[in-house]
Enzyme design. Structure first.
Site, PDB file in Angstrom:
ATOM      1  N   TYR A  17       0.820  -1.220   0.000  1.00  0.00           N
ATOM      2  CA  TYR A  17       0.000   0.000   0.000  1.00  0.00           C
ATOM      3  C   TYR A  17       0.855   1.272   0.000  1.00  0.00           C
ATOM      4  O   TYR A  17       0.704   2.151   0.852  1.00  0.00           O
ATOM      5  CB  TYR A  17      -0.936   0.007   1.225  1.00  0.00           C
ATOM      6  CG  TYR A  17      -1.665  -1.293   1.438  1.00  0.00           C
ATOM      7  CD1 TYR A  17      -2.691  -1.692   0.582  1.00  0.00           C
ATOM      8  CD2 TYR A  17      -1.311  -2.150   2.481  1.00  0.00           C
ATOM      9  CE1 TYR A  17      -3.346  -2.900   0.758  1.00  0.00           C
ATOM     10  CE2 TYR A  17      -1.951  -3.369   2.660  1.00  0.00           C
ATOM     11  CZ  TYR A  17      -2.968  -3.733   1.804  1.00  0.00           C
ATOM     12  OH  TYR A  17      -3.601  -4.926   1.984  1.00  0.00           O
ATOM     13  N   TYR A 145     -12.465  -7.042   6.335  1.00  0.00           N
ATOM     14  CA  TYR A 145     -11.324  -7.097   5.405  1.00  0.00           C
ATOM     15  C   TYR A 145     -11.007  -8.559   5.126  1.00  0.00           C
ATOM     16  O   TYR A 145     -10.887  -9.360   6.049  1.00  0.00           O
ATOM     17  CB  TYR A 145     -10.081  -6.407   5.991  1.00  0.00           C
ATOM     18  CG  TYR A 145      -8.889  -6.569   5.081  1.00  0.00           C
ATOM     19  CD1 TYR A 145      -8.729  -5.746   3.960  1.00  0.00           C
ATOM     20  CD2 TYR A 145      -7.970  -7.588   5.281  1.00  0.00           C
ATOM     21  CE1 TYR A 145      -7.675  -5.927   3.087  1.00  0.00           C
ATOM     22  CE2 TYR A 145      -6.909  -7.784   4.403  1.00  0.00           C
ATOM     23  CZ  TYR A 145      -6.769  -6.947   3.306  1.00  0.00           C
ATOM     24  OH  TYR A 145      -5.735  -7.148   2.437  1.00  0.00           O
ATOM     25  N   ASP A 246     -13.536 -16.301   8.140  1.00  0.00           N
ATOM     26  CA  ASP A 246     -12.178 -15.909   7.743  1.00  0.00           C
ATOM     27  C   ASP A 246     -11.356 -15.744   9.020  1.00  0.00           C
ATOM     28  O   ASP A 246     -11.420 -14.715   9.686  1.00  0.00           O
ATOM     29  CB  ASP A 246     -12.230 -14.606   6.933  1.00  0.00           C
ATOM     30  CG  ASP A 246     -10.835 -14.118   6.554  1.00  0.00           C
ATOM     31  OD1 ASP A 246      -9.843 -14.671   7.057  1.00  0.00           O
ATOM     32  OD2 ASP A 246     -10.749 -13.161   5.757  1.00  0.00           O
ATOM     33  N   LYS A 275      -1.534 -16.789   7.611  1.00  0.00           N
ATOM     34  CA  LYS A 275      -0.661 -16.067   8.554  1.00  0.00           C
ATOM     35  C   LYS A 275       0.078 -16.979   9.531  1.00  0.00           C
ATOM     36  O   LYS A 275       1.152 -17.475   9.232  1.00  0.00           O
ATOM     37  CB  LYS A 275      -1.493 -15.020   9.301  1.00  0.00           C
ATOM     38  CG  LYS A 275      -1.951 -13.878   8.373  1.00  0.00           C
ATOM     39  CD  LYS A 275      -2.610 -12.772   9.153  1.00  0.00           C
ATOM     40  CE  LYS A 275      -3.151 -11.664   8.301  1.00  0.00           C
ATOM     41  NZ  LYS A 275      -2.192 -10.689   7.856  1.00  0.00           N
TER      42      LYS A 275
HETATM   43  N1  PMP Z   1      -8.317 -12.098   5.653  1.00  0.00           N
HETATM   44  C1  PMP Z   1      -7.946 -11.460   6.772  1.00  0.00           C
HETATM   45  C2  PMP Z   1      -8.879 -11.441   7.938  1.00  0.00           C
HETATM   46  C3  PMP Z   1      -6.694 -10.838   6.844  1.00  0.00           C
HETATM   47  O1  PMP Z   1      -6.349 -10.181   7.965  1.00  0.00           O
HETATM   48  C4  PMP Z   1      -5.823 -10.905   5.724  1.00  0.00           C
HETATM   49  C5  PMP Z   1      -4.449 -10.245   5.738  1.00  0.00           C
HETATM   50  N2  PMP Z   1      -4.325  -9.092   6.416  1.00  0.00           N
HETATM   51  C6  PMP Z   1      -6.252 -11.582   4.590  1.00  0.00           C
HETATM   52  C7  PMP Z   1      -7.491 -12.173   4.577  1.00  0.00           C
HETATM   53  C8  PMP Z   1      -5.370 -11.673   3.353  1.00  0.00           C
HETATM   54  O2  PMP Z   1      -4.262 -12.442   3.607  1.00  0.00           O
HETATM   55  P1  PMP Z   1      -2.925 -12.264   2.718  1.00  0.00           P
HETATM   56  O3  PMP Z   1      -2.381 -10.918   3.053  1.00  0.00           O
HETATM   57  O4  PMP Z   1      -2.043 -13.394   3.177  1.00  0.00           O
HETATM   58  O5  PMP Z   1      -3.325 -12.398   1.290  1.00  0.00           O
END
Ligand code: PMP
Length: 425
Positions: A17, A145, A246, A275
């Site tokens: 970003y 998100y 998620d 993650k």
């Molecule tokens: N979902 C959530 C809840 C996240 O926090 C993130 C990453 N910040 C993602 C999806 C996307 O993961 P990545 O950055 O590994 O593509």
């Protein structure tokens, strides 16, 4: 790293970003050990970010290093089409054993965003296969998100800018208001009115409801009531809508439960992990689904996804070691004690006029300011305090590695309070 290296970086390398003009200052890091990052000039910083939720066991962990080294001697990578291997089988067994009951099938991919794409494909293909051919949209909540790829962006908070930047290119999804009642605060059932209406009126079009359980991360670091999630599960059942959890940020203990949906006693139909899956060692993710979902998709077809680096053996091996390491310790009491230290350490911020709210859940601490921070000014201030904290907007937040000591946590919180105090009202 020389000045020349840093100039090259500034001129040629995108960071997350960022603009290639008006770049924020970059801090060159040369190594990391435990909870500490070492900068090029020798300064050491206590890491409050765990490299965005992922490095739960700390950097340069001997057990995780060993897992990768052992696998490296066998094979670093191999295609997953037509071939399989023990690290993937072992990991799938483990994930199925520890995740909520109905989840029985695992799809390994290479990033959280892709895990979300796969989850959405699973939901759409499930609805097609079960004759609900009109169910092609996703329902979600504002302030969410889910990643930076196109379907993932389509279910991110519409205020985040992605929707305006990519107008016309994103699938059109349905958004309910963000959950309002705070976690463990007074539950206000009226907040369900709008989402219930969306279910009632649009269910014929809705394939799945996607949500970050309990913690809305990048959309505001908000902790919401478990009752909300429990009610959403009931509505999904009532209207033949799949529930996608998620847990890319919240999975593997971060909120005090192994998976945040356990706070609500809720099991999703589809679960996204990433993650911390590899202890932050490699880009890796997984999407799990129930037998019902996988059987329906597979009856007359295939799941239409197959990345080149699917189930990379190095990533599977380090993920196996990371999950073992977590489960072998009393992780829930570790998280409970981090929670107590964060509550204590961040409390002095609450009385500052520039602070709107301080909240802590598990190993997540958030100080919400009245005004957005100026990153050019603020980032170096944290580094001067000997801590690595990367705020966004009005949010100064931390989610440290679980191995952080009480003393390091106290220094981290003290550094945050010092910087916020200096920002002034
Ligand atoms: N979902 C959530 C809840 C996240 O926090 C993130 C990453 N910040 C993602 C999806 C996307 O993961 P990545 O950055 O590994 O593509």
């Amino acid at each position: 790293m020389s000045e020349d290296d840093l100039c090259f970086d500034a001129d040629h390398i995108w960071h997350p970003y960022t603009s290639m003009q008006n770049r924020y200052q970059m801090f060159p890091v040369v190594s990391a050990e435990g909870v500490q990052l070492t900068l090029n000039d020798g300064r050491q910083l206590i890491d409050g970010m765990a490299s965005w939720w992922s490095v739960i066991h700390g950097y340069n962990h001997p057990k995780l290093n060993e897992a990768i080294q052992q696998q490296l001697g066998l094979m670093a990578h191999v295609m997953f089409g037509g071939l399989t291997h023990k690290p993937a089988i072992e990991l799938a067994r483990k994930l199925i054993a520890i995740s909520p009951e109905p989840l029985q099938q695992v799809f390994f991919s290479d990033s959280g965003s892709v895990a979300v794409e796969v989850a959405i494909k699973m939901a759409l293909q499930y609805q097609q296969a079960t004759g609900n051919t009109q169910k092609r949209r996703l329902l979600t909540v504002k302030r969410g998100y889910h990643g930076d790829t196109f379907s993932a962006m389509s279910v991110c908070d519409p205020e985040q800018g992605m929707h305006t930047l990519f107008q016309g290119g994103l699938p059109k999804q349905l958004f309910a208001p963000a959950p309002q009642s705070p976690f463990k605060g007074a539950w206000q059932p009226e907040e369900l009115t709008a989402v219930k209406q969306l279910f009632e009126q649009q269910h014929a079009e809705i394939a799945a409801f996607i949500i970050e359980p309990i913690v809305q991360g990048a959309g505001g670091m908000r902790f919401y009531a478990s009752e909300y999630l429990a009610e959403i599960r009931k509505l999904c059942n009532q209207y033949q809508v799949l529930l996608i959890a998620d847990e890319i940020a919240t999975g593997f203990g971060r909120t005090g439960k192994l998976f945040a949906c356990e706070h609500a006693g809720v099991a999703p139909d589809i679960l996204c992990l990433g993650k911390a899956l590899t202890g932050g060692y490699m880009s890796f993710a997984a999407t799990l689904c129930s037998d019902e979902v996988s059987q329906a998709i597979s009856k007359d077809g295939v799941l239409m996804h197959g990345p080149t680096f699917m189930a990379n053996p190095l990533a599977c091996s380090v993920a196996n070691a990371s999950v073992d390491l977590l489960l072998a310790q009393n992780w829930s009491s570790t998280i409970a004690s981090i929670e107590q230290e964060l509550i204590k350490g961040l409390a002095p911020c609450s009385s500052l006029p520039q602070v709107a709210d301080v909240r802590v859940l598990g190993a997540i601490g958030v100080v919400e300011l009245q005004q957005p921070v100026d990153m050019h000014r603020v980032q170096p201030m944290f580094v001067e305090q000997g801590i690595w904290v990367r705020p966004f907007g009005k949010l100064v937040y931390v989610m440290p590695p679980y191995i952080i000591s009480k003393e390091q946590l106290a220094l981290l919180c003290q550094g945050i309070c010092n910087v916020i105090t200096r920002l002034g009202g």
